[in-house]
Design an enzyme around this catalytic site. Structure first.
Site, short mmCIF file in Angstrom:
data_model
loop_
_atom_site.label_atom_id
_atom_site.label_comp_id
_atom_site.label_asym_id
_atom_site.label_seq_id
_atom_site.Cartn_x
_atom_site.Cartn_y
_atom_site.Cartn_z
N CYS A 115 0.84 -1.21 0.00
CA CYS A 115 0.00 0.00 0.00
C CYS A 115 0.87 1.26 0.00
CB CYS A 115 -0.92 -0.03 1.23
SG CYS A 115 -1.61 1.58 1.62
N CYS B 177 0.81 3.25 3.26
CA CYS B 177 1.61 2.66 4.35
C CYS B 177 3.08 2.95 4.12
CB CYS B 177 1.40 1.14 4.42
SG CYS B 177 -0.32 0.67 4.69
#
Ligand code: SF4
Length: 457
Positions: free
Chosen positions: A377, A380
């Site tokens: 991600c 993230c």
């Protein structure tokens, strides 16, 4: 690793474009005649080299993916000597100090009717004015997501009238939109992150549009997003999308405003009396879809008005996702074998059993801060550095810092039991309370998360 592409090539002969303003020919790019050549060329993609040649006659059937070209055009002749292979990395260096007008002129000269301006309905209207100033014909396309502000539609209309053009609108696939909305509702992006909706309403229509082109022109600027746009070149082989000839490296992306400051774009728009989106007067700077755009306050960065509920450093809708440095597989936001993140002695990696225990404990010895993440991600990845710094600081304060990989098989559990909405989700398990408290803000910098921990631990 250098990747070599070998293909037979097709030369485009000049003087073969016709003026057909009211043309209803859906194969707009086929108005040029083709001279087939059985020469072959090798383009080394690691050197960012791109051939202007079509790969084969068959590839031109792909132009069917492009909508009927509505703009009235007289396309210039595109002169290409056989064997010419352009090195766009070199060209970008040469144009580093060039004005947007010079860059626009170069782009239109090189690609003629096979290039188009991507117009979002915001201050990138400057691109259209620059194109007009070159005196060359130009094409403009726009993505109508179905969720734009009324003010944006009004601007589209004003631009068409002012420049005497028809914007080539691209619409999302009706069945895909229907599926998304029926399954997840009209505002799923607030819960699941904006990528899924953007993929349906923006990225796929854009992909269709670009498949009918050899180059496109965007209004991206380096100062728009420190996290994702700071290294935008003036021109590059598009790292994400395919063009008319198909395959990696078949599309060129021009960013004539890359080195221009936002304030200078605005001076230009005012000086040239260009029509602008009425939302700008209401405090909007960056403008996208209505539910995902809001005005910003003085001093706030313009990207803070887009997807404000998500991480500040990684805000790309997918149209320019090549700007986000990501592992293979992250581009479609699907799980893949990627390197893990948040690797540090100060961060405990929790198993499913570990986090279940943490959930059950009513009285913990110490507070725990846990990030629910997926290593692929981009949001993230964008917060990795600040989370590691936070872990170091909290280690001396007796707060345990941990991570729990919550994608794949764990996602349902994380949604049900751990309040997972979108990645990343940060939870604080206070010392004396049984319930975990979800960090509610999209500001995941060290100071903001630290004060949240200090107030609630
Ligand atoms: Fe959907 Fe928002 Fe993306 Fe528009 S910007 S396509 S509404 S998620």
């Amino acid at each position: 690793m250098a990747l070599a592409v070998t293909s037979s090539s097709t030369a485009i002969s000049g003087s073969s474009f016709s003026r057909s303003g009211a043309s209803s020919d859906p194969k707009a790019v086929q108005i040029c005649s083709l001279r087939l050549s059985d020469r072959t060329h090798v383009a080394t993609l690691s050197q960012r080299r791109f051939s202007m040649k079509s790969q084969n006659a068959e590839s031109h059937s792909r132009s069917e993916s492009w909508v009927t070209r509505a703009s009235t055009l007289i396309a210039p002749e595109v002169e290409e000597k056989e064997g010419d292979v352009e090195d766009f990395e070199q060209l970008a260096k040469k144009l580093e100090d060039a004005s947007p007008l010079e860059i626009m002129d170069k782009a239109l000269t090189k690609f003629g009717s096979e290039i188009a301006i991507a117009f979002s309905g915001a201050e990138d209207v400057a691109l259209i004015e620059y194109a007009r100033l070159t005196g060359k014909p130009f094409r403009v396309f726009s993505l109508d997501t179905g969720r734009l502000n009324p003010e944006t539609y009004r601007l589209f209309d004003a631009v068409e009238k002012q420049y005497g053009i028809r914007i080539e609108y691209m619409f999302p696939d009706a069945v895909e939109v229907q599926g998304l909305v029926r399954n997840k509702g009209l505002f799923s992006f607030y819960e699941d992150g904006h990528q899924e909706c953007c993929r349906v309403r923006k990225v796929r229509p854009l992909r269709r549009a670009l498949k009918g082109l050899k180059a496109w022109i965007t209004g991206q600027r380096k100062d728009q997003s420190p996290g994702t746009r700071s290294e935008i070149p003036i021109v590059q082989v598009d790292p994400v999308f395919e063009g008319l000839d198909g395959g990696v490296g078949s599309l060129v992306k021009w960013n004539p405003l890359a080195n221009v400051e936002g304030a200078d774009v605005w001076s230009f728009l005012r000086t040239m009396d260009v029509p602008v989106n009425a939302l700008h007067a209401q405090g909007y700077v960056s403008i996208g879809c209505e539910p995902c755009t809001r005005p910003v306050l003085p001093g706030q960065h313009e990207r803070e008005g887009r997807w404000w509920w998500e991480d500040a450093k990684a805000k790309e809708c997918g149209l320019h996702k090549g700007n986000i440095k990501e592992e293979d597989g992250a581009a479609d936001l699907t799980p893949a074998i990627v390197q893990d993140i948040f690797e540090s002695n100060n961060v405990v990696s929790l198993s499913r059993g570990g986090i279940e225990n943490l959930l059950k404990l009513g009285n913990r010895k110490e507070p725990w801060l846990v990030v629910l993440y997926a290593p692929w991600c981009p949001f993230c990845q964008a917060m990795e550095a600040s989370y590691l710094e936070l872990a170091e600081k909290l280690a001396v304060k007796g707060v345990k810092v941990a991570k729990f990989r919550a994608d794949g098989d764990q996602k349902e559990f994380a949604k049900q039991e751990l309040q997972l909405g979108s990645f990343p989700t940060i939870l604080l398990f206070p010392k004396s309370a049984s319930r975990a408290i979800k960090y509610p803000s999209e500001h995941r910098d060290v100071d903001s998360v630290m004060s949240f921990v200090n107030l609630l631990r």
